[in-house]
Enzyme design. Structure first.
Site, PDB file in Angstrom:
ATOM      1  N   GLY A  10       0.818  -1.212   0.000  1.00  0.00           N
ATOM      2  CA  GLY A  10       0.000   0.000   0.000  1.00  0.00           C
ATOM      3  C   GLY A  10       0.853   1.264   0.000  1.00  0.00           C
ATOM      4  O   GLY A  10       2.085   1.208   0.059  1.00  0.00           O
ATOM      5  N   LEU A  12       1.273   3.746   2.261  1.00  0.00           N
ATOM      6  CA  LEU A  12       2.116   3.945   3.451  1.00  0.00           C
ATOM      7  C   LEU A  12       3.093   2.788   3.623  1.00  0.00           C
ATOM      8  O   LEU A  12       4.252   3.004   4.000  1.00  0.00           O
ATOM      9  CB  LEU A  12       1.236   4.099   4.702  1.00  0.00           C
ATOM     10  CG  LEU A  12       2.008   4.280   6.014  1.00  0.00           C
ATOM     11  CD1 LEU A  12       2.880   5.541   5.968  1.00  0.00           C
ATOM     12  CD2 LEU A  12       1.070   4.341   7.208  1.00  0.00           C
ATOM     13  N   ASP A  48      -3.802 -12.920   3.618  1.00  0.00           N
ATOM     14  CA  ASP A  48      -4.981 -12.098   3.901  1.00  0.00           C
ATOM     15  C   ASP A  48      -5.145 -12.073   5.420  1.00  0.00           C
ATOM     16  O   ASP A  48      -5.337 -13.131   6.036  1.00  0.00           O
ATOM     17  CB  ASP A  48      -6.194 -12.757   3.213  1.00  0.00           C
ATOM     18  CG  ASP A  48      -7.471 -11.964   3.402  1.00  0.00           C
ATOM     19  OD1 ASP A  48      -7.567 -11.224   4.395  1.00  0.00           O
ATOM     20  OD2 ASP A  48      -8.376 -12.108   2.560  1.00  0.00           O
ATOM     21  N   ILE A  49      -5.108 -10.887   6.003  1.00  0.00           N
ATOM     22  CA  ILE A  49      -5.128 -10.823   7.485  1.00  0.00           C
ATOM     23  C   ILE A  49      -6.464 -11.253   8.084  1.00  0.00           C
ATOM     24  O   ILE A  49      -6.577 -11.403   9.289  1.00  0.00           O
ATOM     25  CB  ILE A  49      -4.740  -9.418   8.020  1.00  0.00           C
ATOM     26  CG1 ILE A  49      -5.680  -8.333   7.466  1.00  0.00           C
ATOM     27  CG2 ILE A  49      -3.281  -9.111   7.751  1.00  0.00           C
ATOM     28  CD1 ILE A  49      -5.642  -7.037   8.254  1.00  0.00           C
ATOM     29  N   THR A 113      -6.509   6.472  12.368  1.00  0.00           N
ATOM     30  CA  THR A 113      -6.970   7.579  11.534  1.00  0.00           C
ATOM     31  C   THR A 113      -7.681   8.692  12.301  1.00  0.00           C
ATOM     32  O   THR A 113      -8.253   8.438  13.377  1.00  0.00           O
ATOM     33  CB  THR A 113      -7.935   6.994  10.465  1.00  0.00           C
ATOM     34  OG1 THR A 113      -8.631   8.054   9.812  1.00  0.00           O
ATOM     35  CG2 THR A 113      -8.991   6.077  11.086  1.00  0.00           C
ATOM     36  N   ASP A 114      -7.686   9.876  11.715  1.00  0.00           N
ATOM     37  CA  ASP A 114      -8.475  11.019  12.218  1.00  0.00           C
ATOM     38  C   ASP A 114      -9.978  10.694  12.213  1.00  0.00           C
ATOM     39  O   ASP A 114     -10.750  11.308  12.925  1.00  0.00           O
ATOM     40  CB  ASP A 114      -8.224  12.242  11.330  1.00  0.00           C
ATOM     41  CG  ASP A 114      -8.442  11.953   9.844  1.00  0.00           C
ATOM     42  OD1 ASP A 114      -7.788  11.027   9.331  1.00  0.00           O
ATOM     43  OD2 ASP A 114      -9.269  12.623   9.203  1.00  0.00           O
ATOM     44  N   TYR A 137     -16.090   3.359   8.171  1.00  0.00           N
ATOM     45  CA  TYR A 137     -14.624   3.237   8.170  1.00  0.00           C
ATOM     46  C   TYR A 137     -14.073   3.619   9.553  1.00  0.00           C
ATOM     47  O   TYR A 137     -13.292   2.872  10.149  1.00  0.00           O
ATOM     48  CB  TYR A 137     -14.041   4.132   7.076  1.00  0.00           C
ATOM     49  CG  TYR A 137     -12.539   4.296   7.119  1.00  0.00           C
ATOM     50  CD1 TYR A 137     -11.687   3.240   6.810  1.00  0.00           C
ATOM     51  CD2 TYR A 137     -11.964   5.525   7.479  1.00  0.00           C
ATOM     52  CE1 TYR A 137     -10.299   3.396   6.856  1.00  0.00           C
ATOM     53  CE2 TYR A 137     -10.586   5.694   7.525  1.00  0.00           C
ATOM     54  CZ  TYR A 137      -9.763   4.630   7.213  1.00  0.00           C
ATOM     55  OH  TYR A 137      -8.388   4.784   7.259  1.00  0.00           O
ATOM     56  N   TRP A 162      -5.262  12.421   6.019  1.00  0.00           N
ATOM     57  CA  TRP A 162      -5.147  12.982   4.666  1.00  0.00           C
ATOM     58  C   TRP A 162      -3.809  12.602   3.996  1.00  0.00           C
ATOM     59  O   TRP A 162      -3.048  13.460   3.561  1.00  0.00           O
ATOM     60  CB  TRP A 162      -5.295  14.509   4.713  1.00  0.00           C
ATOM     61  CG  TRP A 162      -6.628  15.011   5.158  1.00  0.00           C
ATOM     62  CD1 TRP A 162      -7.575  14.370   5.869  1.00  0.00           C
ATOM     63  CD2 TRP A 162      -7.173  16.334   4.898  1.00  0.00           C
ATOM     64  NE1 TRP A 162      -8.664  15.179   6.085  1.00  0.00           N
ATOM     65  CE2 TRP A 162      -8.447  16.389   5.503  1.00  0.00           C
ATOM     66  CE3 TRP A 162      -6.698  17.466   4.222  1.00  0.00           C
ATOM     67  CZ2 TRP A 162      -9.257  17.521   5.448  1.00  0.00           C
ATOM     68  CZ3 TRP A 162      -7.498  18.596   4.177  1.00  0.00           C
ATOM     69  CH2 TRP A 162      -8.764  18.621   4.785  1.00  0.00           C
TER      70      TRP A 162
HETATM   71  N1  NAP Z   1      -5.079   7.129   3.170  1.00  0.00           N
HETATM   72  C1  NAP Z   1      -5.312   7.981   4.165  1.00  0.00           C
HETATM   73  O1  NAP Z   1      -5.625   9.173   3.943  1.00  0.00           O
HETATM   74  C2  NAP Z   1      -5.199   7.518   5.595  1.00  0.00           C
HETATM   75  C3  NAP Z   1      -5.388   8.449   6.612  1.00  0.00           C
HETATM   76  C4  NAP Z   1      -5.244   8.040   7.940  1.00  0.00           C
HETATM   77  C5  NAP Z   1      -4.914   6.720   8.240  1.00  0.00           C
HETATM   78  N2  NAP Z   1      -4.779   5.833   7.223  1.00  0.00           N
HETATM   79  C6  NAP Z   1      -4.408   4.438   7.565  1.00  0.00           C
HETATM   80  O2  NAP Z   1      -3.102   4.228   7.091  1.00  0.00           O
HETATM   81  C7  NAP Z   1      -2.933   2.863   6.714  1.00  0.00           C
HETATM   82  C8  NAP Z   1      -2.356   2.790   5.306  1.00  0.00           C
HETATM   83  O3  NAP Z   1      -3.251   3.450   4.412  1.00  0.00           O
HETATM   84  P1  NAP Z   1      -2.941   3.552   2.855  1.00  0.00           P
HETATM   85  O4  NAP Z   1      -3.569   4.812   2.388  1.00  0.00           O
HETATM   86  O5  NAP Z   1      -1.496   3.268   2.613  1.00  0.00           O
HETATM   87  O6  NAP Z   1      -3.836   2.341   2.322  1.00  0.00           O
HETATM   88  P2  NAP Z   1      -3.613   1.428   1.028  1.00  0.00           P
HETATM   89  O7  NAP Z   1      -2.761   2.116   0.024  1.00  0.00           O
HETATM   90  O8  NAP Z   1      -4.979   0.959   0.645  1.00  0.00           O
HETATM   91  O9  NAP Z   1      -2.773   0.217   1.630  1.00  0.00           O
HETATM   92  C9  NAP Z   1      -3.352  -0.807   2.386  1.00  0.00           C
HETATM   93  C10 NAP Z   1      -2.745  -2.111   1.944  1.00  0.00           C
HETATM   94  O10 NAP Z   1      -3.336  -3.161   2.735  1.00  0.00           O
HETATM   95  C11 NAP Z   1      -3.717  -4.218   1.853  1.00  0.00           C
HETATM   96  N3  NAP Z   1      -4.830  -4.974   2.403  1.00  0.00           N
HETATM   97  C12 NAP Z   1      -6.143  -4.670   2.392  1.00  0.00           C
HETATM   98  N4  NAP Z   1      -6.865  -5.652   2.933  1.00  0.00           N
HETATM   99  C13 NAP Z   1      -5.977  -6.625   3.305  1.00  0.00           C
HETATM  100  C14 NAP Z   1      -6.120  -7.898   3.885  1.00  0.00           C
HETATM  101  N5  NAP Z   1      -7.317  -8.391   4.189  1.00  0.00           N
HETATM  102  N6  NAP Z   1      -4.999  -8.633   4.107  1.00  0.00           N
HETATM  103  C15 NAP Z   1      -3.777  -8.163   3.780  1.00  0.00           C
HETATM  104  N7  NAP Z   1      -3.592  -6.953   3.210  1.00  0.00           N
HETATM  105  C16 NAP Z   1      -4.674  -6.196   2.968  1.00  0.00           C
HETATM  106  C17 NAP Z   1      -4.145  -3.483   0.592  1.00  0.00           C
HETATM  107  O11 NAP Z   1      -4.222  -4.367  -0.503  1.00  0.00           O
HETATM  108  P3  NAP Z   1      -5.388  -4.139  -1.621  1.00  0.00           P
HETATM  109  O12 NAP Z   1      -5.208  -2.786  -2.155  1.00  0.00           O
HETATM  110  O13 NAP Z   1      -5.131  -5.251  -2.585  1.00  0.00           O
HETATM  111  O14 NAP Z   1      -6.687  -4.305  -0.884  1.00  0.00           O
HETATM  112  C18 NAP Z   1      -3.044  -2.451   0.463  1.00  0.00           C
HETATM  113  O15 NAP Z   1      -1.916  -2.975  -0.180  1.00  0.00           O
HETATM  114  C19 NAP Z   1      -4.305   2.216   6.879  1.00  0.00           C
HETATM  115  O16 NAP Z   1      -4.332   1.543   8.113  1.00  0.00           O
HETATM  116  C20 NAP Z   1      -5.265   3.385   6.898  1.00  0.00           C
HETATM  117  O17 NAP Z   1      -6.412   3.077   7.659  1.00  0.00           O
HETATM  118  C21 NAP Z   1      -4.884   6.191   5.906  1.00  0.00           C
END
Ligand code: NAP
Length: 297
Positions: A10, A12, A48-49, A113-114, A137, A162
């Site tokens: 992903g 991050l 898959d978690i 998250t916020d 969410y 964000w």
């Molecule tokens: N994006 C934001 O603005 C934001 C803000 C605050 C906090 N966060 C938190 O930061 C973290 C990272 O976010 P991100 O934006 O980097 O998200 P992301 O790009 O969607 O990355 C998440 C990764 O987890 C994988 N994943 C999803 N379901 C899974 C499962 N069941 N088993 C194993 N892997 C799985 C996804 O794979 P697939 O894509 O194939 O599903 C993806 O590679 C998350 O915890 C999110 O809640 C994000």
């Protein structure tokens, strides 16, 4: 240290592996079949978690010192349409990772998250403010926090907001794509937050991990400075020299399936006090992201 990153494919997850790669042994874990370009883990586990047995056995057999749990169903509107999956991945999946951490005595760093807050405050949220999520969410991520807290002694919960960066879906890239060939774009002007560069958040997490078990607890980590989505868009437009008119609209005028908090700013006091670090202003980080995004695949 041996550090296992869930969600390593992903946005991050990639930034974390790039930040930590030179100092630590990195193991990536994701439900993607193979390691993505840009993710640099030495070893990759396809898992898959939500599969409890496999998650625990894969993690325990690798015995990481630290697990950074960034895997999530992070599509906010998708969660609204599929609440069952949100709960399965963000709450039960997190519990599975926490159980694995408990089994092998790893320190767990859970990315939250916020969106755990309702956004009704008129200033930024502190770590001790009471969460009250207003969408699926946010509720599923808060449930993840609770399961980490109830299973483990050694954990940090890191809330950010964000996110933007290379290799993932984010507002900056979506705005740049939408601006192609359009004369006008409407952007919400009554939701406020701190845009945060994944590279800077990864640096912040790295600095916190250096403190070891004494970093236990909840932390807010974001870039400095605040803005509305409209102000964020206007800044992207100016920095990328786009020829598009950006128009402010209210949340009510903007057609969205999901209720979003109006105030998403997170005060970083505890992180700053513990590490002595303040992350740079989001505008400086945005400039770097725009300069570098062409070089990233
Ligand atoms: N994006 C934001 O603005 C934001 C803000 C605050 C906090 N966060 C938190 O930061 C973290 C990272 O976010 P991100 O934006 O980097 O998200 P992301 O790009 O969607 O990355 C998440 C990764 O987890 C994988 N994943 C999803 N379901 C899974 C499962 N069941 N088993 C194993 N892997 C799985 C996804 O794979 P697939 O894509 O194939 O599903 C993806 O590679 C998350 O915890 C999110 O809640 C994000």
């Amino acid at each position: 240290m041996k550090i296992l990153i869930t969600g390593s494919n992903g946005m991050l997850g990639k930034a974390l592996s790039r930040q930590l790669l030179n100092k630590h042994e990195i193991i990536g874990l994701d439900n993607g079949k193979t390691q993505d370009l840009g993710a640099k883990a030495r070893k990759f586990i396809h898992c898959d978690i939500t599969d409890r047995e496999k998650t625990i056995s894969e993690i325990v057999s690798n015995r990481p010192d630290v697990i950074i749990h960034a895997a999530a169903y992070a599509d906010v509107d998708g969660c609204e349409r599929n609440a069952g999956l949100a709960q399965k991945v963000n709450a039960q999946g997190t519990e599975n990772v926490a159980l694995a951490a408990k089994d092998c005595g790893s320190f767990l760093c859970y990315i939250s998250t916020d969106f755990v807050f309702d956004g009704n405050k008129d200033k930024g949220y502190a770590e001790e403010d009471k969460p009250n999520p207003i969408n699926i969410y946010g509720r599923s991520k808060l449930e993840g926090e609770k399961r980490v807290q109830s299973e483990l002694e050694k954990f940090a919960i890191i809330r950010s907001s964000w996110l933007f960066g290379p290799g993932g879906k984010n507002f900056v890239d979506t705005f740049l794509q939408k601006a192609q060939g359009k004369k006008k774009i409407e952007v919400v002007d009554d939701q406020f937050g701190s845009p945060t560069y994944t590279k800077d958040l990864a640096l912040g997490i790295d600095k916190l991990m250096v403190l070891g078990d004494s970093s236990k607890g909840i932390y807010h980590i974001t870039n400095s400075g605040t803005c509305s989505w409209f102000e964020f868009a206007v800044t992207i437009k100016a920095m990328a020299a786009l020829d598009v008119e950006v128009l402010p609209v209210s949340s009510e005028q903007y057609d969205s399936p999901t209720k979003r908090p109006k105030m998403s700013v997170l005060e970083n006091k505890r992180f700053c006090k513990s590490t002595g670090i303040t992350l740079r202003h989001w505008k400086e980080a945005l400039k770097e992201h725009l300069d570098e995004r062409e070089n990233f695949s």
